[in-house]
Design a protein around this motif. Sequence first.
Motif, PDB file in Angstrom:
ATOM      1  N   HIS A 201       7.223  -6.074  -3.185  1.00  0.00           N
ATOM      2  CA  HIS A 201       7.206  -4.664  -3.547  1.00  0.00           C
ATOM      3  C   HIS A 201       6.402  -4.429  -4.818  1.00  0.00           C
ATOM      4  O   HIS A 201       6.413  -5.244  -5.731  1.00  0.00           O
ATOM      5  CB  HIS A 201       8.660  -4.200  -3.780  1.00  0.00           C
ATOM      6  CG  HIS A 201       8.786  -2.798  -4.317  1.00  0.00           C
ATOM      7  ND1 HIS A 201       8.995  -2.526  -5.651  1.00  0.00           N
ATOM      8  CD2 HIS A 201       8.727  -1.594  -3.696  1.00  0.00           C
ATOM      9  CE1 HIS A 201       9.069  -1.203  -5.817  1.00  0.00           C
ATOM     10  NE2 HIS A 201       8.911  -0.625  -4.657  1.00  0.00           N
TER      11      HIS A 201
ATOM     12  N   SER B  62       3.775   7.419 -10.467  1.00  0.00           N
ATOM     13  CA  SER B  62       3.821   8.647  -9.690  1.00  0.00           C
ATOM     14  C   SER B  62       2.511   9.425  -9.824  1.00  0.00           C
ATOM     15  O   SER B  62       1.776   9.250 -10.780  1.00  0.00           O
ATOM     16  CB  SER B  62       4.986   9.497 -10.198  1.00  0.00           C
ATOM     17  OG  SER B  62       5.441  10.356  -9.198  1.00  0.00           O
TER      18      SER B  62
ATOM     19  N   TYR C 236      11.670  16.179  -8.135  1.00  0.00           N
ATOM     20  CA  TYR C 236      12.123  15.829  -9.489  1.00  0.00           C
ATOM     21  C   TYR C 236      12.773  16.966 -10.281  1.00  0.00           C
ATOM     22  O   TYR C 236      13.589  16.700 -11.163  1.00  0.00           O
ATOM     23  CB  TYR C 236      10.967  15.243 -10.333  1.00  0.00           C
ATOM     24  CG  TYR C 236      10.446  13.938  -9.797  1.00  0.00           C
ATOM     25  CD1 TYR C 236      11.124  12.741 -10.040  1.00  0.00           C
ATOM     26  CD2 TYR C 236       9.281  13.878  -9.044  1.00  0.00           C
ATOM     27  CE1 TYR C 236      10.652  11.540  -9.542  1.00  0.00           C
ATOM     28  CE2 TYR C 236       8.803  12.674  -8.540  1.00  0.00           C
ATOM     29  CZ  TYR C 236       9.484  11.506  -8.794  1.00  0.00           C
ATOM     30  OH  TYR C 236       9.029  10.319  -8.300  1.00  0.00           O
TER      31      TYR C 236
ATOM     32  N   LYS D  82      15.729   9.375  -6.150  1.00  0.00           N
ATOM     33  CA  LYS D  82      15.623   9.954  -7.487  1.00  0.00           C
ATOM     34  C   LYS D  82      14.762  11.223  -7.489  1.00  0.00           C
ATOM     35  O   LYS D  82      14.867  12.039  -8.391  1.00  0.00           O
ATOM     36  CB  LYS D  82      15.087   8.928  -8.496  1.00  0.00           C
ATOM     37  CG  LYS D  82      13.582   8.708  -8.489  1.00  0.00           C
ATOM     38  CD  LYS D  82      13.137   8.052  -9.808  1.00  0.00           C
ATOM     39  CE  LYS D  82      11.638   7.934  -9.954  1.00  0.00           C
ATOM     40  NZ  LYS D  82      11.019   6.864  -9.178  1.00  0.00           N
TER      41      LYS D  82
ATOM     42  N   HIS E  54       5.085  -0.718  -7.286  1.00  0.00           N
ATOM     43  CA  HIS E  54       5.004   0.745  -7.403  1.00  0.00           C
ATOM     44  C   HIS E  54       4.174   1.001  -8.648  1.00  0.00           C
ATOM     45  O   HIS E  54       4.561   0.616  -9.742  1.00  0.00           O
ATOM     46  CB  HIS E  54       6.415   1.334  -7.554  1.00  0.00           C
ATOM     47  CG  HIS E  54       6.430   2.788  -7.941  1.00  0.00           C
ATOM     48  ND1 HIS E  54       5.937   3.774  -7.116  1.00  0.00           N
ATOM     49  CD2 HIS E  54       6.876   3.423  -9.052  1.00  0.00           C
ATOM     50  CE1 HIS E  54       6.080   4.953  -7.721  1.00  0.00           C
ATOM     51  NE2 HIS E  54       6.641   4.765  -8.893  1.00  0.00           N
TER      52      HIS E  54
ATOM     53  N   GLY F 144       5.474   1.093  -2.574  1.00  0.00           N
ATOM     54  CA  GLY F 144       6.055   2.073  -3.503  1.00  0.00           C
ATOM     55  C   GLY F 144       5.634   3.489  -3.166  1.00  0.00           C
ATOM     56  O   GLY F 144       5.262   3.802  -2.033  1.00  0.00           O
ATOM     57  N   GLY F 145       5.676   4.363  -4.177  1.00  0.00           N
ATOM     58  CA  GLY F 145       5.311   5.766  -3.955  1.00  0.00           C
ATOM     59  C   GLY F 145       4.010   6.088  -4.651  1.00  0.00           C
ATOM     60  O   GLY F 145       3.122   5.250  -4.731  1.00  0.00           O
ATOM     61  N   GLY F 146       3.890   7.296  -5.118  1.00  0.00           N
ATOM     62  CA  GLY F 146       2.733   7.651  -5.930  1.00  0.00           C
ATOM     63  C   GLY F 146       1.757   8.599  -5.277  1.00  0.00           C
ATOM     64  O   GLY F 146       0.842   9.091  -5.933  1.00  0.00           O
ATOM     65  N   LEU F 147       1.914   8.873  -3.971  1.00  0.00           N
ATOM     66  CA  LEU F 147       1.019   9.844  -3.324  1.00  0.00           C
ATOM     67  C   LEU F 147       1.110  11.173  -4.066  1.00  0.00           C
ATOM     68  O   LEU F 147       2.198  11.708  -4.255  1.00  0.00           O
ATOM     69  CB  LEU F 147       1.464  10.064  -1.883  1.00  0.00           C
ATOM     70  CG  LEU F 147       0.745   9.319  -0.781  1.00  0.00           C
ATOM     71  CD1 LEU F 147       1.427   9.592   0.553  1.00  0.00           C
ATOM     72  CD2 LEU F 147      -0.710   9.715  -0.721  1.00  0.00           C
TER      73      LEU F 147
ATOM     74  N   ASN G 296      15.967  -0.405  -5.668  1.00  0.00           N
ATOM     75  CA  ASN G 296      15.149  -0.799  -6.826  1.00  0.00           C
ATOM     76  C   ASN G 296      15.938  -0.603  -8.109  1.00  0.00           C
ATOM     77  O   ASN G 296      17.064  -0.123  -8.096  1.00  0.00           O
ATOM     78  CB  ASN G 296      13.886   0.056  -6.885  1.00  0.00           C
ATOM     79  CG  ASN G 296      12.936  -0.244  -5.753  1.00  0.00           C
ATOM     80  OD1 ASN G 296      12.509  -1.381  -5.583  1.00  0.00           O
ATOM     81  ND2 ASN G 296      12.620   0.768  -4.957  1.00  0.00           N
TER      82      ASN G 296
HETATM   83  C1  LIG Z   1       9.845   6.987  -8.502  1.00  0.00           C
HETATM   84  C2  LIG Z   1       9.616   5.933  -7.510  1.00  0.00           C
HETATM   85  C3  LIG Z   1       9.052   6.245  -6.262  1.00  0.00           C
HETATM   86  C4  LIG Z   1       8.582   7.643  -5.898  1.00  0.00           C
HETATM   87  O1  LIG Z   1       7.370   7.975  -6.474  1.00  0.00           O
HETATM   88  P1  LIG Z   1       6.592   9.313  -6.023  1.00  0.00           P
HETATM   89  O2  LIG Z   1       5.491   9.441  -6.991  1.00  0.00           O
HETATM   90  O3  LIG Z   1       7.556  10.430  -6.097  1.00  0.00           O
HETATM   91  O4  LIG Z   1       6.094   9.096  -4.650  1.00  0.00           O
HETATM   92  C5  LIG Z   1       8.917   5.235  -5.324  1.00  0.00           C
HETATM   93  N1  LIG Z   1       9.295   3.975  -5.613  1.00  0.00           N
HETATM   94  C6  LIG Z   1       9.828   3.627  -6.814  1.00  0.00           C
HETATM   95  C7  LIG Z   1      10.218   2.235  -7.065  1.00  0.00           C
HETATM   96  C8  LIG Z   1      10.004   4.593  -7.782  1.00  0.00           C
HETATM   97  O5  LIG Z   1      10.510   4.257  -8.972  1.00  0.00           O
END
Ligand SMILES: *Cc1c(COP(=O)(O)O)cnc(C)c1O
Length: 601
Positions: A231, A236, A516, A86, A233, A272-275, A132
Amino acid sequence: MNNYGINIWSDDNFIIEDGEAKINYASKPSLISIVKEVREQDFKGPLLLRFPHITNKQINTLYSTFNDCIKEYKYNGSFNAVFPLKVNQLPMFVKPLIQNGKEFNYGLEAGSKAELIIAMSYNNLNSPITVNGFKDKEMIHLGFIAKEKGHNITLIIEGLNELETIIEVQKETSLSCPNIGLRVRLHSGGSGIWAKSGGINSKFGLTSTEILQAYRLIATNNMSEYLTMIHFHIGSAMNSIKPLKKALREAGHIYAELKNLGASSLNNINIGGGLAVEYSAYERSRFYSLREFASDVIFTLKDIAKQKGVDEPNIFTESGRFISAASTVLIAPVLELFSSEHNIKDLNLKKDNPPLITELNALFKHMTKKTSYEYMHDAIDHMESLLTLFDLGYIDLQDRSNAEVLVHQIIKKAISQLEVEDYEELKKLDENIQEKYLINFSIFQSLPDYWGIDQEFPIMPLTHLDKKPTRSASLWDITCDSDGELPFDSKKPLYLHDVDLNKEDYFLGFFNVGAYQDTLGMKHNLFSHPTEVNVVFKDGVVMFDEINESQTIMDILEDIDYDPSDIKKRLKENLDINTYKILEKYLNDNSYLKTIWSYND
Ligand SMILES: *Cc1c(COP(=O)(O)O)cnc(C)c1O
């Protein structure tokens, strides 16, 4: 001089040298040289330059940092990663990513059927796929088909109904079951504006009661061997690491509890992500390093495994922004500077002028370095008074025009005389003396997160970087929407150069736009994506790997379901064949503005 915060946001990907923004890689070409080369091939309007070597650097950094920490802590699990589609699904971004990630078995994450189809078509078979988001029976069946094709796929369930559907599909088809992951609904939330992805009221994940129910359902259906992943997350762009630590403890204990209940194949935690990525040109907004992030993850998971007597889990990450943001630069030409149109030769003084105009003229003539600040201030005050006089009918349009010209000339002269390195003097006047730069791009199409959530992006001109920028700048895009503006913000001021666009081009770079923006961007006013170019280096020499031209006007109209032949038929009416031929040529251009036009072209 002004370095546009490059030391804060660029991570050494870009540097300033000889007054130009350069790519800090291989032969270190300047961005302007690349822009010129692309434009010589007749691609006009804004450009999206993509640099796969930067994506590659991010992938390398992610793996090497985690693997170093794993060694250091003698951690027994492995490190694995997937790219969440995404964040950027476009083929020109995704294909090189998959190619470059092959050596690490870097995989893909999908959150919709269409994204899953991309993953099933392009992912390397040895690399993981995670799925997901909400799934219907068809999407779950797609997961079974992916497994049948040989993919290493994990369906991460968001609710018990999805697990029930997996069991149904397995019974109804003879296909073997993909791996199953459980997304946990954390008690702890994330940080930043996306915090709603985590936390007890989040849209996603299973509560502890549901996790226990899910486990029992899996066990009674003899499917324990497929339950492999936990899992979470938390959202972001985490600006602090504290919420991650809390989430890790929570998810780590859920993993260990399930292991101790008998989930013998459960051996992965997906964090998950979020870095976060540094977008600010003014002060740092990310308060941790990747190294700190990785050691916190490994230390916490090791600690919990030891405490509960279970194996240390393999780690999966789904960071997207971190991987992709820096790889793409939007470059847009400045079309016009609004006040520079006021030229001194437009001044048309009368024999008898209103006293304030006479005074403005005197200020302009007698201004010295010492008096410049004071005179500029006076001039701005006089302008206010003159506008009021005009509204009351005491001065005429010619007087008003003379006032405009004089005040702009006074400001220009004053700015060129001020020698204030820190701009303190200028800052006091920013609101009054800002210049409007009209930029050949659409904010809605190319910086949707600026429009939607006030996301800041680093902005820097590509040239003139050895000269002091003196104009406080507001940027206007070419849409007919007053929201299509990056207004001057005195807390985060943008200064640009006073250039004569009749003599030279001036381009602005908008950095860190690779995450994005591409598919969030919208065709407001029917401006489509800019021309995309993959810039690669072969043996140190810069090359264009692929160019994807901005859509033509006809393509855009067809995209929103107009019938091209119907449009052509209607346009032909009442026109002679030669005029129609020219018109037809226009239909095959993109809708961005051109600076050169000739009838015979
Ligand atoms: C959006 C999303 C990510 C990516 O997040 P980033 O902040 O771009 O790293 C990773 N895992 C899931 C489930 C997400 O919805």
